[in-house]
Design an enzyme around this catalytic site. Sequence first.
Site, PDB file in Angstrom:
ATOM      1  N   CYS A 187     140.373 -31.468  80.403  1.00  0.00           N
ATOM      2  CA  CYS A 187     139.488 -32.255  81.265  1.00  0.00           C
ATOM      3  C   CYS A 187     140.063 -32.367  82.674  1.00  0.00           C
ATOM      4  CB  CYS A 187     139.284 -33.646  80.658  1.00  0.00           C
ATOM      5  SG  CYS A 187     138.294 -34.707  81.708  1.00  0.00           S
ATOM      6  N   CYS A 233     139.529 -35.807  84.371  1.00  0.00           N
ATOM      7  CA  CYS A 233     140.433 -36.880  83.922  1.00  0.00           C
ATOM      8  C   CYS A 233     141.849 -36.660  84.448  1.00  0.00           C
ATOM      9  CB  CYS A 233     140.520 -36.939  82.394  1.00  0.00           C
ATOM     10  SG  CYS A 233     139.030 -36.538  81.517  1.00  0.00           S
ATOM     11  N   ASP A 234     142.342 -35.429  84.352  1.00  0.00           N
ATOM     12  CA  ASP A 234     143.774 -35.189  84.581  1.00  0.00           C
ATOM     13  C   ASP A 234     144.107 -34.492  85.893  1.00  0.00           C
ATOM     14  OD1 ASP A 234     144.210 -36.310  82.092  1.00  0.00           O
ATOM     15  OD2 ASP A 234     143.994 -34.402  81.050  1.00  0.00           O
TER      16      ASP A 234
END
Length: 313
Positions: free
Chosen positions: A139, A142-143
């Site tokens: 992701c 997200c990261d």
Amino acid sequence: MEEDTIKIKDLIIIGAGPAGMTAGIYAKRSNLNPLIIESKMPGGRVVLTDFVENYPAFPEGISGQELAGLIESQCRNFGVEFENFVKVDLIEKDDNTFKLKTNKGDFFSKTVIVATGANPAELGIPGEREFRGRGVSYCATCDGPLFKNKNILVIGGGDSAVQEAIFLTKFASSVRVVHRRDKLRAKKILQEKAFNNPKIEILWNSNLLEIKGENSVERAVILNNKTNQKREIKIDGVFMYVGIKPNSSLVKNLVELNEKNSIITDYKMRTSVPGLFATGDVRNTPLKQIVTANSDGAIAAISAEEYLEYELR
Ligand code: NAP
């Protein structure tokens, strides 16, 4: 089934992504009282997409999170009921009633729409699971911010890999896309953007064989499958985008699936089991897009209504 001792809904929709929530809107407008069951919070995989450029009515594009939020608001404005953090493990059918076994007890319904979507596939190489969350990610939204000024790999050549590689250049100092062929699968418009981005390099005809490191990702072994040459390079992170796998295990013993474990439906979103419908990325759709998931959801809701009205006696 004793209807007076248990509560049997007319329609339960499993999954609150765009497909499930659109089914909710259409079902509610058809005077059904749908319940949407979601294992996390409403939104689905689209909330992990940084930017959506191809959803009609947003000429400047819109963030995935904002788009999902708007669909959810529309659902709630119509009074669609949600149950969050309920995970359906299995669906059974007894007479004309479906029983949904969940972590919060059993739910019963006369019709069910499965809108559980799909999750990123694993590549299945040494180091992938070991370093998941320690440099291996599925992701970018997200990261990505964790990889500021780092050197990263993106694996895959589809829309997700190329779109997320472009997104990751906001943070990383270099993004190498490792693709097993000499042509990308991604849409031309995304390809052009990637080719014109100075931070992106494509490693053609290449396979990631292994991820290595001490406590986190430090090195990657890459094979050139044309020359058969292996090399080990220094990297800080790996983002995997090698396709998606449908979340169909809850019905695997009940309905017909295809060779990719997608639920087989007809054009009315009917599965092989009367009263059970499937929509969006979990089904055998020819196009996995938000707009087609929405369309599936609308069709499934109307098909469920027809089933309740004309077929269920
Ligand atoms: P995808 O289209 O299935 O692409 C997967 C990529 O991973 C392909 O390039 C494939 O290589 C590669 N791959 C698969 N298995 C591999 C392996 N074992 N080793 C190395 N490489 C491997 O998956 P996706 O990109 O996640 O997209 C899923 C769906 O969502 C698609 O329908 C896509 O159009 C849609 N989507 C659309 C957008 C958008 O419209 N902006 C954004 C994201 C996703 P090959 O090409 O050689 O098969």
